[in-house]
Design a protein around this motif. Sequence first.
Motif, PDB file in Angstrom:
ATOM      1  N   GLU A 400       1.115  -1.362  -0.259  1.00 52.46           N
ATOM      2  CA  GLU A 400      -0.413  -0.681   0.198  1.00 52.46           C
ATOM      3  C   GLU A 400       1.022   1.429  -0.235  1.00 52.46           C
ATOM      4  O   GLU A 400       1.943   0.688   0.647  1.00 52.46           O
ATOM      5  CB  GLU A 400      -0.996   0.313   1.167  1.00 52.46           C
ATOM      6  N   SER A 401       0.268   2.314  -0.643  1.00 49.30           N
ATOM      7  CA  SER A 401       1.276   3.804  -0.463  1.00 49.30           C
ATOM      8  C   SER A 401       1.349   3.695   0.678  1.00 49.30           C
ATOM      9  O   SER A 401      -0.007   3.697   1.950  1.00 49.30           O
ATOM     10  CB  SER A 401       0.786   3.988  -1.668  1.00 49.30           C
ATOM     11  N   LEU A 402       2.418   5.284   1.227  1.00 47.30           N
ATOM     12  CA  LEU A 402       2.648   5.694   2.516  1.00 47.30           C
ATOM     13  C   LEU A 402       1.949   6.842   3.033  1.00 47.30           C
ATOM     14  O   LEU A 402       0.762   7.226   3.751  1.00 47.30           O
ATOM     15  CB  LEU A 402       3.625   5.843   2.417  1.00 47.30           C
ATOM     16  N   ARG A 403       1.071   6.936   1.381  1.00 43.32           N
ATOM     17  CA  ARG A 403       0.707   8.579   1.517  1.00 43.32           C
ATOM     18  C   ARG A 403      -0.762   8.186  -0.071  1.00 43.32           C
ATOM     19  O   ARG A 403      -0.337   8.759  -1.094  1.00 43.32           O
ATOM     20  CB  ARG A 403       0.779  10.211   0.380  1.00 43.32           C
ATOM     21  N   PRO A 404      -1.824   7.445   0.371  1.00 40.65           N
ATOM     22  CA  PRO A 404      -2.782   6.976  -0.840  1.00 40.65           C
ATOM     23  C   PRO A 404      -3.832   8.894  -1.233  1.00 40.65           C
ATOM     24  O   PRO A 404      -3.557   9.974  -0.371  1.00 40.65           O
ATOM     25  CB  PRO A 404      -3.880   6.375  -0.159  1.00 40.65           C
ATOM     26  N   ARG A 405      -3.938   8.183  -2.358  1.00 37.73           N
ATOM     27  CA  ARG A 405      -4.543   9.573  -3.469  1.00 37.73           C
ATOM     28  C   ARG A 405      -5.687   9.458  -2.843  1.00 37.73           C
ATOM     29  O   ARG A 405      -6.774   8.689  -2.258  1.00 37.73           O
ATOM     30  CB  ARG A 405      -4.367   9.483  -4.640  1.00 37.73           C
ATOM     31  N   GLY A 406      -6.374  11.011  -2.772  1.00 41.79           N
ATOM     32  CA  GLY A 406      -8.099  11.144  -2.484  1.00 41.79           C
ATOM     33  C   GLY A 406      -8.864  10.545  -3.207  1.00 41.79           C
ATOM     34  O   GLY A 406      -8.189   9.844  -4.458  1.00 41.79           O
ATOM     35  N   SER A 407      -9.695  11.202  -3.388  1.00 41.68           N
ATOM     36  CA  SER A 407     -11.064  10.762  -4.563  1.00 41.68           C
ATOM     37  C   SER A 407     -11.289  11.050  -5.570  1.00 41.68           C
ATOM     38  O   SER A 407     -11.159  13.104  -5.199  1.00 41.68           O
ATOM     39  CB  SER A 407     -12.031  10.165  -3.484  1.00 41.68           C
ATOM     40  N   ALA A 408     -11.568  11.294  -6.478  1.00 45.62           N
ATOM     41  CA  ALA A 408     -11.624  12.003  -8.153  1.00 45.62           C
ATOM     42  C   ALA A 408     -13.138  12.827  -8.156  1.00 45.62           C
ATOM     43  O   ALA A 408     -13.122  13.265  -9.123  1.00 45.62           O
ATOM     44  CB  ALA A 408     -10.784  11.267  -8.857  1.00 45.62           C
ATOM     45  N   PHE A 409     -14.475  11.800  -6.978  1.00 48.98           N
ATOM     46  CA  PHE A 409     -15.213  12.588  -7.474  1.00 48.98           C
ATOM     47  C   PHE A 409     -15.784  13.595  -6.812  1.00 48.98           C
ATOM     48  O   PHE A 409     -14.827  13.500  -5.558  1.00 48.98           O
ATOM     49  CB  PHE A 409     -15.877  10.921  -6.868  1.00 48.98           C
ATOM     50  N   PRO A 410     -16.001  14.314  -6.601  1.00 44.97           N
ATOM     51  CA  PRO A 410     -17.204  15.143  -6.181  1.00 44.97           C
ATOM     52  C   PRO A 410     -17.976  14.408  -4.872  1.00 44.97           C
ATOM     53  O   PRO A 410     -18.341  13.483  -5.085  1.00 44.97           O
ATOM     54  CB  PRO A 410     -17.834  16.166  -7.224  1.00 44.97           C
ATOM     55  N   SER A 411     -17.832  15.369  -3.864  1.00 47.77           N
ATOM     56  CA  SER A 411     -18.439  14.472  -2.800  1.00 47.77           C
ATOM     57  C   SER A 411     -20.532  14.446  -2.769  1.00 47.77           C
ATOM     58  O   SER A 411     -20.616  15.414  -3.789  1.00 47.77           O
ATOM     59  CB  SER A 411     -18.754  15.736  -1.386  1.00 47.77           C
ATOM     60  N   ALA A 412     -20.663  13.815  -2.384  1.00 48.34           N
ATOM     61  CA  ALA A 412     -22.425  13.815  -2.584  1.00 48.34           C
ATOM     62  C   ALA A 412     -22.852  14.988  -2.419  1.00 48.34           C
ATOM     63  O   ALA A 412     -23.643  15.208  -3.567  1.00 48.34           O
ATOM     64  CB  ALA A 412     -22.831  12.307  -1.719  1.00 48.34           C
ATOM     65  N   ASP A 413     -22.470  15.497  -1.676  1.00 48.55           N
ATOM     66  CA  ASP A 413     -23.274  16.932  -0.478  1.00 48.55           C
ATOM     67  C   ASP A 413     -22.608  18.145  -2.192  1.00 48.55           C
ATOM     68  O   ASP A 413     -23.984  18.669  -2.344  1.00 48.55           O
ATOM     69  CB  ASP A 413     -22.415  17.607   0.404  1.00 48.55           C
ATOM     70  N   SER A 414     -22.282  18.146  -2.656  1.00 46.51           N
ATOM     71  CA  SER A 414     -21.325  19.033  -3.361  1.00 46.51           C
ATOM     72  C   SER A 414     -22.216  18.526  -4.928  1.00 46.51           C
ATOM     73  O   SER A 414     -22.587  19.252  -5.277  1.00 46.51           O
ATOM     74  CB  SER A 414     -20.234  18.929  -3.627  1.00 46.51           C
ATOM     75  N   ILE A 415     -22.278  17.664  -5.605  1.00 46.60           N
ATOM     76  CA  ILE A 415     -23.437  17.166  -6.411  1.00 46.60           C
ATOM     77  C   ILE A 415     -24.411  17.567  -5.881  1.00 46.60           C
ATOM     78  O   ILE A 415     -25.540  18.233  -6.986  1.00 46.60           O
ATOM     79  CB  ILE A 415     -23.928  15.380  -6.568  1.00 46.60           C
ATOM     80  N   VAL A 416     -25.591  17.308  -4.918  1.00 48.00           N
ATOM     81  CA  VAL A 416     -26.591  17.960  -4.208  1.00 48.00           C
ATOM     82  C   VAL A 416     -26.771  19.753  -4.437  1.00 48.00           C
ATOM     83  O   VAL A 416     -27.611  19.855  -4.776  1.00 48.00           O
ATOM     84  CB  VAL A 416     -26.883  17.547  -3.694  1.00 48.00           C
ATOM     85  N   ALA A 417     -25.507  19.795  -3.947  1.00 51.11           N
ATOM     86  CA  ALA A 417     -25.067  20.976  -4.081  1.00 51.11           C
ATOM     87  C   ALA A 417     -25.679  21.745  -5.434  1.00 51.11           C
ATOM     88  O   ALA A 417     -26.880  22.904  -5.859  1.00 51.11           O
ATOM     89  CB  ALA A 417     -24.468  22.034  -3.461  1.00 51.11           C
ATOM     90  N   CYS A 418     -24.724  21.209  -6.704  1.00 50.78           N
ATOM     91  CA  CYS A 418     -24.769  22.046  -7.926  1.00 50.78           C
ATOM     92  C   CYS A 418     -26.694  21.578  -8.248  1.00 50.78           C
ATOM     93  O   CYS A 418     -26.889  22.507  -9.615  1.00 50.78           O
ATOM     94  CB  CYS A 418     -24.167  20.256  -8.861  1.00 50.78           C
ATOM     95  N   ILE A 419     -27.045  20.653  -8.502  1.00 49.50           N
ATOM     96  CA  ILE A 419     -28.478  19.591  -8.077  1.00 49.50           C
ATOM     97  C   ILE A 419     -29.515  21.133  -8.306  1.00 49.50           C
ATOM     98  O   ILE A 419     -30.377  21.362  -9.183  1.00 49.50           O
ATOM     99  CB  ILE A 419     -28.641  18.578  -8.755  1.00 49.50           C
ATOM    100  N   GLU A 420     -29.271  21.507  -7.125  1.00 54.19           N
ATOM    101  CA  GLU A 420     -30.046  22.481  -6.143  1.00 54.19           C
ATOM    102  C   GLU A 420     -29.997  23.487  -6.992  1.00 54.19           C
ATOM    103  O   GLU A 420     -31.009  24.405  -7.476  1.00 54.19           O
ATOM    104  CB  GLU A 420     -30.327  22.424  -4.869  1.00 54.19           C
ATOM    105  N   ALA A 421     -29.153  24.038  -7.398  1.00 49.91           N
ATOM    106  CA  ALA A 421     -28.383  25.341  -7.873  1.00 49.91           C
ATOM    107  C   ALA A 421     -29.124  25.644  -9.594  1.00 49.91           C
ATOM    108  O   ALA A 421     -29.380  26.984  -9.909  1.00 49.91           O
ATOM    109  CB  ALA A 421     -26.973  25.989  -7.378  1.00 49.91           C
ATOM    110  N   ALA A 422     -29.294  24.410  -9.942  1.00 56.32           N
ATOM    111  CA  ALA A 422     -29.598  24.986 -11.429  1.00 56.32           C
ATOM    112  C   ALA A 422     -31.466  24.885 -10.956  1.00 56.32           C
ATOM    113  O   ALA A 422     -32.281  24.488 -12.230  1.00 56.32           O
ATOM    114  CB  ALA A 422     -29.544  22.964 -11.723  1.00 56.32           C
ATOM    115  N   GLY A 423     -31.925  23.829  -9.882  1.00 55.40           N
ATOM    116  CA  GLY A 423     -33.293  24.433  -9.370  1.00 55.40           C
ATOM    117  C   GLY A 423     -34.310  23.387 -10.026  1.00 55.40           C
ATOM    118  O   GLY A 423     -35.190  23.031  -9.902  1.00 55.40           O
ATOM    119  N   PHE A 424     -33.660  21.753  -9.321  1.00 54.75           N
ATOM    120  CA  PHE A 424     -34.101  20.428  -9.305  1.00 54.75           C
ATOM    121  C   PHE A 424     -33.505  20.047  -7.895  1.00 54.75           C
ATOM    122  O   PHE A 424     -33.104  20.715  -7.013  1.00 54.75           O
ATOM    123  CB  PHE A 424     -32.923  19.212 -10.899  1.00 54.75           C
TER     124      PHE A 424
END
Length: 934
Positions: A400-424
């Motif tokens: 295993e890597s000594l310093r694992p990489r973080g996630s490339a995916f946006p957080s679920a909360d940020s996805i929801v925030a973008c969807i809501e900002a678009a009016g959905f």
Amino acid sequence: MSKHDEPGKYLNALAFRATPDLVGNACVFVRDLDEATAKLWDDFDFQCKRRYGNDSAQVPYSIATTVLKVLTGGYVYFDPDKRGPFLASREPLDDRLLERVFTLTYHLASGAAIETIDLSAPPVLASRIAATPQVERRLAEHLAPTSRQQPTAPGWVFRTIGWDISRTLANRHLKISETREVKLRPDTGGGLVAIDTPWENEQGGRFALSRTALRLKTMPNIQSPILQLTSHVTRIDDSLVFASTALAVPRDEQHPILQIALNGRGGARTVNRLALEALGRLEMDYSILRAIDERSRREQKLLAEARENGERIRFARERPGQVWPVLGRNVQFPIGTGVGMHHLRKLHEHVETVFDGKAVPLVMREVAMSLPHRPTDPETVPKQELERRKQEKQETGSKESLRPRGSAFPSADSIVACIEAAGFKKLRLVCLWYRDETRLRMLKTLADTYALPTTGLDPVDGQEIELHGRSVTAVFCAAQEFLSPGRAEGRARALEAIRPVLALDEATTVVAAWCETEFPRPEHAEQEQAGYENLEELDAKHQTHAVLARLGIPTQYLLGRTDRGVVQVKKDDHPAEMALLDLYRSLGIIDDRIANALKPEKDSPRVDDLAHVGIYVRQQNRRKDEEGSPKVVITATAVVPPADPEGVWTMLGWSTAKPEWQPYRTAQTSFHARAYPEPGEKRTYRQRWDEAADDVERALRELAEELDGTGYVVTVDELAARRMWSGLQNVCQGADQASGKSKYWLPGSSLQSDQRPKAVVRVNIDDEEVPQPVSSSKVTKAGTSTDYETAQTLFRVETDFATPVWILCNVPRPFRGSGGRLGAKYTRWEAKKSVQSQVAAERRKGEMPQNWYSMTATEIYPIAFDPRISREALAIAAAKLCHQAQFWSDRSRYPVPLHAAKQMDLDHPQYRRTAQEDPTPAAEPETAEAVDDE
């Protein structure tokens, strides 16, 4: 390697100022085309167009150039479409010979038989060309810099400067190690080729060559032209009849390697037969061309016999002698691409050694800035914790890597925030599949992304599962009839079976489709009773993409089967992860990583309160049987800051297919639902690009109204966009707008002051135009210097006046990977062979078939409308938006807005079947007028 006095970090590149000292006493013999002769040539050109029945046809003047290259040893430049010096040669050309050559060219192009041509009765055009005075000109006279002005050297200097420089570099062998040197030979293009020491694959019979191109370029606000070198792998074809170019070795080593363009269709390529006839009539030695023609005849005969017998042709694989056909097709080959970093560093040393101080390098100094920490970067760990992990790793034997990489995916909360900002209120991901293996891959990727337990997670088709409460859900549906390869007929009927899962409440729900796909195979052609040559017509991905786009549904695809069979994933499923991330990009989701990237440097001007616009331009070439002017395809995006600093960034999209600003997901589906534009009325080059610029001006005016007072910056790709706006061209920097030939000087320049962009950022990623980095050097205050093999930061080019250029240096991800760094310490001539062993630790893959990576660079040049805006702040922002891609674990070559705009085009259902190489000029025109010639 560093020769800098001031403390700092510097970038070393294969880019040198083309000064009078560099070219020395090199001379070229040129002839100027006067107006009367130019008129005669234009009339001749018109006759050829009428004879061939094609407005795009040109005089086949390759007859003359091929003949003159053979007769003069190779160095001839001929371009009758440019006014001024149109014929240049390294050696003087005999007037009588020139008249005879153009007499033959004139009559052969007009359809005359070679034996009927009377050489004693030349046409007026041939006589006038031969009578044009031949003037010897020293290159140095045209390279003397003028204070605070762009270089004004004529075009023929840019075309011929490599002739003598390459010969000078070839006078000394390239030293690649302490014990080995490689012989270089000049070629007729003004480059270098190591044709005496080719690379060969382990099994033998396949070859490749090291070739180095020398090109003269300009850079903004630098008084001298820049000589740039790029080195690459040229693969050699085992047949001549399918190649479009061949290298021919002359008997006399004093002559350069000839680069010969081959004529004819694939399977019957050979040298220009009219040039052969002309040389035969002149009774000159043209054995080098006869050798090419004879080989072509032999191969055509073998090909015909194989086809007659229904056999697969296999040409003899042996080391070429005099003729080296260049492999033009992108096919599997046992020698990889790329020469590697060590090769480039040795070439840099070679230039400095040979010219001994006369090759003045560009000075590029690192900018004081901090690149944003990306969510995908390895986590920051205190030194003590790292030591503890290292000890634990040694004790347990963990990999295993000594310093694992973080996630490339946006957080679920940020996805929801973008969807809501678009009016959905809700996002539904519809997963369409037809192999259970692909269904399970999709399910596991979603479970990993949203941290769901996989135990018991096995929804039936049509069952909606919650990924993040009711805000993000997924539904799976088998759709074999809709998704599997086949003809387009029946897709609409197959859609009805899955329409229930695609249904949406447009007022509250956004729907996106994640679909399985595969490349059509011969068995699909048999099932559909189609020819194998029409496999692309059976590609369901293109067909279903358009169908779903017409429903307004963003779509991305996951490959479920390759030629090796159904895809089976053992560990990390990177293709599935990348497909899901690209689906988020198609939805126009912008999470907080963009806001984080644009945070201003300490005490630096803000750019995070501006909208960042990317405009991507591409010429859609005519397809088979189409007539008229090629259309220009334009896509654009705007990444818009929130009114509330704590709010969500949004992304708008625009395209020529639907010329209005919409949310990115809607703009993309509107674009993909329509076919690429058909060719329009016949337009001149200037009219075509001015009309395209008209579209952009309207788009920017409408965007300014949409932004309602928010300022914006426009980013464009230089190579494509400088045809539309003269103000982007290097030669026009500091010039008056009246000097440009385009309708508009810069994007938005015709708008009212409150509607114009604050600035235009010109980006160039073309490897032939941007300096090739080879290393970096750090100079301390004490004057000591340390060299580093790579660099990944932003460097400012020291210009002679006005705004500088910035270079963002990139290290390709494969080079930094666990199996990378090939070519870091040695060249391909020293590539290690494979090792077969029963002991795993002793086994090794051969290095010759692998790709050897080098650093790349992105050139960033801001042009400000608003004098109060900081150009350096804009350059830093562009670099950060390359470093922090929208959804990718590494850098992109383009900043986020331009990358998203380009991706709209790349994802179009027709793109892969219709996109052709855009005939962009290989070098920027050296005069503002040159860009208008067609």
